[in-house]
Design an enzyme around this catalytic site. Structure first.
Site, mmCIF file in Angstrom:
data_model
loop_
_atom_site.group_PDB
_atom_site.id
_atom_site.type_symbol
_atom_site.label_atom_id
_atom_site.label_comp_id
_atom_site.label_asym_id
_atom_site.label_seq_id
_atom_site.Cartn_x
_atom_site.Cartn_y
_atom_site.Cartn_z
ATOM 1 N N SER A 1 -10.230 43.011 8.226
ATOM 2 C CA SER A 1 -9.743 44.102 9.070
ATOM 3 C C SER A 1 -10.615 45.349 8.976
ATOM 4 C CB SER A 1 -8.288 44.395 8.696
ATOM 5 O OG SER A 1 -7.672 45.251 9.615
ATOM 6 N N ASP B 1 -24.554 46.668 12.204
ATOM 7 C CA ASP B 1 -25.011 46.676 13.592
ATOM 8 C C ASP B 1 -25.848 47.909 13.913
ATOM 9 O OD1 ASP B 1 -23.756 44.291 14.041
ATOM 10 O OD2 ASP B 1 -22.492 44.994 15.683
ATOM 11 N N LYS C 1 -10.540 39.024 10.766
ATOM 12 C CA LYS C 1 -9.279 39.573 11.274
ATOM 13 C C LYS C 1 -9.633 40.721 12.202
ATOM 14 C CE LYS C 1 -5.120 41.691 11.262
ATOM 15 N NZ LYS C 1 -4.799 42.926 12.019
#
Length: 500
Positions: A358, A369, A383
């Site tokens: 999460s 990224d 998740k």
């Protein structure tokens, strides 16, 4: 608005009298159905909700069965037809509240028929019918949406009360305000002289509504180091008490310097996480900048979404941290970072494992990224759905998935998880070999990282499983942390480990 209904709080008394509380059931089910139709990430029709929820009755009494034929649905007890009705439809332009209410109205007719015919249904009671209805519906959706009983919801609200480290717990009481039901020894509440049984009438001048422990929880929360003023009543006498908020107990952020690498351990994302991480960085850099920083997110199951964005903001300049996408307009948002890098650009490595989930996955993915951090460990949980809490009139709640998480490179987090640039699944020896390969300019996880970055929703389950097989989720032991520090201290290897 949350309206409390006393009727369903006494469901067992209702079942003993033999009366099915249809009006109260329509309110609870109608509110839930309207929320699901409007806000759940996956769409459903009123007919779907009716048929799925009817399966909840059959799970209580196996002698009951449901048949859907064309535009009609039938409830049977063995061979005996109890009731047959047409399926509800949502007319063009009809509100979700109206459509949900119509489906709930139809359902209560079937529940009443089942109640009258089945001793098992009557013995289970109204509360069980509500629970089984929503559980049957959510079995057709994602694995995270669920119904929370009034008892579970109240316990959660009480746990939220005093999260700012005040050391007290409140519960609804008769009359005005709420009642203190627990005071922790040595806490700000105890030091201020608060007693179990005291009635809290107002918080910072805001009067509390009767039985509003949840509202009190929000008023008690606030930054550590600030004061909160309580008006209490004890033995029919009123007095004001001032409590000073402290950092909450539980699993705080910890930091230590090892081999001139700052190791920051984040066990969960609570209301204070961003402050604690920032404080750890500022304290460390005030004593001389470390050569690198390692964020340890192993076993971190997530927490507050806002804190994930705030922690990412600590290390990133302006840009997108992540976004959420859902059917409802309010479910689609873009979370951005805007601040400066408190780590002053020193190399950053994030450690994850198979239990990282999460909000913790969001931080790892955002830093990866955006090219700020290399990730080491194993594939994470995956998740990637955001839940909305919907209060129901009986005091229960729906924890309902209403949006999916999209990472800065455009790939969805759900079912995929974060792939590390240095995989440790094979143990310390394999991790050391992977570090040696990265130092030589090779990228063992490069192809898998590129494939992940190119994925877009919806991702077939077989594709997600194949991608995760490149570095299967596993526990990352402390023995792997020296490899993480080695990666952080090797600029070339860390660069090779980053998603590109």
């Amino acid at each position: 608005m949350l309206v409390m209904l006393p009727c369903l709080g006494a469901a067992q008394e209702v079942s003993r009298t033999g009366a099915y509380p249809r009006e109260e059931m329509r309110l609870v089910l109608g509110a839930g159905f309207a929320a699901i139709l409007e806000r759940h990430l996956e769409s459903a029709t009123p007919a779907d909700l009716l048929v799925w929820s009817l399966a909840g009755m059959t799970s209580i009494d196996s002698a009951l069965s449901v048949q859907r034929t064309g535009r009609n649905v039938r409830l049977l007890q063995g061979e005996r037809l109890l009731l047959s009705r047409s399926l509800p439809e949502r007319a063009e332009g009809e509100s979700f509240a109206t459509a949900g209410g119509a489906a709930a109205d139809r359902l209560t007719l079937f529940q009443q028929a089942g109640w009258n015919a089945s001793a098992a249904i009557r013995a289970a009671g109204a509360s069980a019918l509500i629970r089984h209805s929503f559980e049957a519906i959510f079995s057709h959706f994602d694995p995270f949406s669920r119904y929370i009983t009034p008892e579970e919801a109240q316990a959660a609200r009480e746990r939220r009360t005093g999260e700012a480290g005040l050391g007290l717990r409140l519960a609804p009481g008769r009359g005005a305000g709420t009642v203190v039901v627990a005071v922790a020894a040595g806490s700000p509440a105890a030091e201020a002289g608060l007693h179990v049984g005291d009635r809290v009438l107002s918080i910072d001048g805001t009067r509390l509504r009767p039985r509003d422990a949840a509202g009190a929880a929000g008023l008690l929360e606030g930054p550590a180091g600030t004061n909160v003023l309580l008006l209490i009543e004890r033995n029919r006498r009123r007095q004001e008490l001032t409590l000073r908020r402290v950092l909450p107990h539980g699993s705080p952020v910890t930091a230590e310097r090892v081999d001139d690498v700052l190791m920051i351990r984040i066990p969960a994302f609570s209301a204070q996480t961003e402050r604690q991480v920032a404080a750890a960085l500022l304290a460390a850099f005030s004593q001389g900048a470390p050569k690198a920083v390692v964020l340890d997110l192993r076993g971190n199951r997530g927490g507050l979404l806002s804190q994930a964005a705030a922690v990412a903001d600590i290390f990133l300049g302006p840009g997108e941290a992540f976004r959420t996408a859902g059917r409802h307009a309010e479910a689609s948002r873009i979370y951005v970072t805007a601040g400066g890098d408190l780590a002053q650009g020193v190399p950053l490595v994030v450690v994850v494992d198979g239990r990282t989930a999460s909000s913790a996955e969001i931080v790892a993915a955002a830093l990866s990224d955006r090219g700020r951090a290399a990730v080491i460990g194993t594939s994470t949980t995956g998740k990637g759905l955001v839940q909305l809490v919907v209060p129901l009139p009986d005091g229960g709640e729906l924890l309902m998935s209403w949006s999916r998480l999209i990472m800065p490179a455009g790939w969805p987090l759900q079912d995929i998880g974060v792939l590390p640039g240095l995989c440790t699944t094979g143990g310390p020896a394999a991790a050391a070999r992977a570090l040696t390969a990265l130092r030589a300019g090779s990228r063992p996880m490069g192809a898998a990282q590129a494939q992940q970055g190119a994925m877009r929703h919806p991702v077939p389950a077989v594709a997600a499983e194949a991608l995760r097989a490149a570095c299967p989720p596993a526990e990352v032991p402390n023995e792997d942390l020296p490899v993480a520090r080695g990666l952080a201290l090797d600029t070339a290897a860390a660069g090779a480990a980053m998603a590109q």
